[in-house]
Scaffold this motif. Structure first.
Motif, PDB file in Angstrom:
ATOM      1  N   ASP A  57       3.196   5.817  -2.647  1.00 34.48           N
ATOM      2  CA  ASP A  57       4.468   6.454  -3.153  1.00 34.48           C
ATOM      3  C   ASP A  57       4.464   6.999  -4.572  1.00 34.48           C
ATOM      4  O   ASP A  57       4.747   8.079  -5.243  1.00 34.48           O
ATOM      5  N   MET A  58       4.329   5.766  -5.172  1.00 30.48           N
ATOM      6  CA  MET A  58       4.427   5.883  -6.598  1.00 30.48           C
ATOM      7  C   MET A  58       3.408   6.669  -7.200  1.00 30.48           C
ATOM      8  O   MET A  58       3.486   7.347  -8.330  1.00 30.48           O
ATOM      9  N   SER A  59       2.020   6.639  -6.899  1.00 31.34           N
ATOM     10  CA  SER A  59       1.029   7.003  -7.265  1.00 31.34           C
ATOM     11  C   SER A  59       1.211   8.807  -7.127  1.00 31.34           C
ATOM     12  O   SER A  59       0.901   9.537  -7.823  1.00 31.34           O
TER      13      SER A  59
ATOM     14  N   GLY B  41       4.196  10.236  -6.907  1.00 37.68           N
ATOM     15  CA  GLY B  41       5.003  10.528  -7.858  1.00 37.68           C
ATOM     16  C   GLY B  41       4.518  10.496  -9.127  1.00 37.68           C
ATOM     17  O   GLY B  41       4.965  11.567 -10.049  1.00 37.68           O
ATOM     18  N   CYS B  42       3.748   9.801  -9.403  1.00 39.28           N
ATOM     19  CA  CYS B  42       3.133   9.798 -10.860  1.00 39.28           C
ATOM     20  C   CYS B  42       2.039  11.088 -11.249  1.00 39.28           C
ATOM     21  O   CYS B  42       2.635  11.829 -12.120  1.00 39.28           O
TER      22      CYS B  42
ATOM     23  N   GLU C   7       0.934  -1.214  -0.127  1.00 42.49           N
ATOM     24  CA  GLU C   7      -0.078   0.007  -0.037  1.00 42.49           C
ATOM     25  C   GLU C   7       0.961   1.180  -0.085  1.00 42.49           C
ATOM     26  O   GLU C   7       0.653   2.095  -0.602  1.00 42.49           O
ATOM     27  N   ALA C   8       1.955   1.281   0.801  1.00 41.46           N
ATOM     28  CA  ALA C   8       2.609   2.505   0.998  1.00 41.46           C
ATOM     29  C   ALA C   8       3.561   2.520  -0.400  1.00 41.46           C
ATOM     30  O   ALA C   8       3.636   3.759  -0.811  1.00 41.46           O
ATOM     31  N   ALA C   9       3.948   1.504  -0.947  1.00 40.59           N
ATOM     32  CA  ALA C   9       4.744   1.660  -2.315  1.00 40.59           C
ATOM     33  C   ALA C   9       3.823   2.298  -3.444  1.00 40.59           C
ATOM     34  O   ALA C   9       4.350   3.073  -4.091  1.00 40.59           O
ATOM     35  N   ILE C  10       2.719   1.707  -3.291  1.00 44.39           N
ATOM     36  CA  ILE C  10       1.589   2.161  -4.530  1.00 44.39           C
ATOM     37  C   ILE C  10       1.390   3.583  -4.078  1.00 44.39           C
ATOM     38  O   ILE C  10       1.103   4.394  -5.070  1.00 44.39           O
TER      39      ILE C  10
END
Lengths: 137, 137
Positions: free
Chosen positions: B116-118, B120-121, B111-114
DNA sequence: TCTTACATTTACGTCAACGTAAAGTTATGT
DNA sequence: ACATAACTTTACGTTGACGTAAATGTAAGA
């Protein structure tokens, strides 16, 4: 009265980091060897910045998620601002989205696994309850 | 008119399975060597049952989640009904719960990774939009 | 019958991700 | 001054998860 060290300029020794995150110094040097972190040097010894620390966190999270160091390297690349032309940024954006898709697929695997095991858990509990009821006769 | 083969009794060759799940036959034999699957034998050749197929699915899911074959072996053990005494069942229940905890921690990492990347996206998209607005002048 | 396709076992090779030992350097306390 | 602790590099060792080659067996089609 000594100046407070601003958080931004804090540094960590290799031992501090290895203790804090419970990895060996060997591993940290190995990650450096593979280009995942690049701490400063004061003479010979490594000085890890808060940014290095943050990168390490990302590395370890990647490991917990089962990514290889190579994959983690690519993910880290996405986190380091490239600040190039629009074309490059579009490419990066594509990688971002691809990575997010990968993560979402993984999340579904996890949801499924959790559900399976939770169900099995409930079933087992029932079995135990039943056996105990019999024994209580 | 030939009898329909009941689904329960269907068997798969090593090639069929390896093609279906995109793993090599070598890998399947390796998993067998490690005690993860135990297909029947018709003479020399392996015959995989639907249950073996299901186990393979679990193995591959475990791999996608970054578990080692040893860990996967333990997880598979949880799926194979032992049907022992209540004490054993309690122990198994504990393992179930431990495994579920592990999976939940992993889910939080994801969840954290998603997130973060969202984030950044979105940021990247904004940057691109901005640069394009400038270029459009 | 001969070939082709797929199956088997045995055994050595490989790559990733470190562990570990050896030998040396630098800072710190007594 | 000297030990101790923490750092360094170099280099070989180890474990997991297969790949790959060799030699062989078996069943189906031309």
């Amino acid at each position: 009265m000594p100046m407070e060290t601003p958080v931004k300029d804090r540094t960590y020794s290799i031992r501090q980091l290895s203790k804090e995150f419970d990895v060996t110094a060997r591993a940290l040097r190995f990650y450096e060897d593979k280009g995942l972190i690049s701490p400063e040097r004061k003479g010979q010894t490594r000085l890890y910045s808060p940014r290095d620390r943050a990168r390490l966190q990302l590395i370890l999270r990647g490991k917990r998620l089962g990514f290889s160091l190579i994959e983690i390297h690519e993910i880290l690349d996405l986190y380091t601002p490239k600040d190039h032309g629009v074309a490059q940024m579009r490419a990066t954006l594509g990688k971002y989205r691809g990575q997010i898709e990968t993560l979402k697929r993984q999340r579904e695997d996890i949801e499924a696994a959790i559900k399976d095991m939770s169900d099995g858990c409930v079933w087992l509990e029932d079995q135990i309850d039943q056996l105990e009821a019999e024994n209580a006769q």
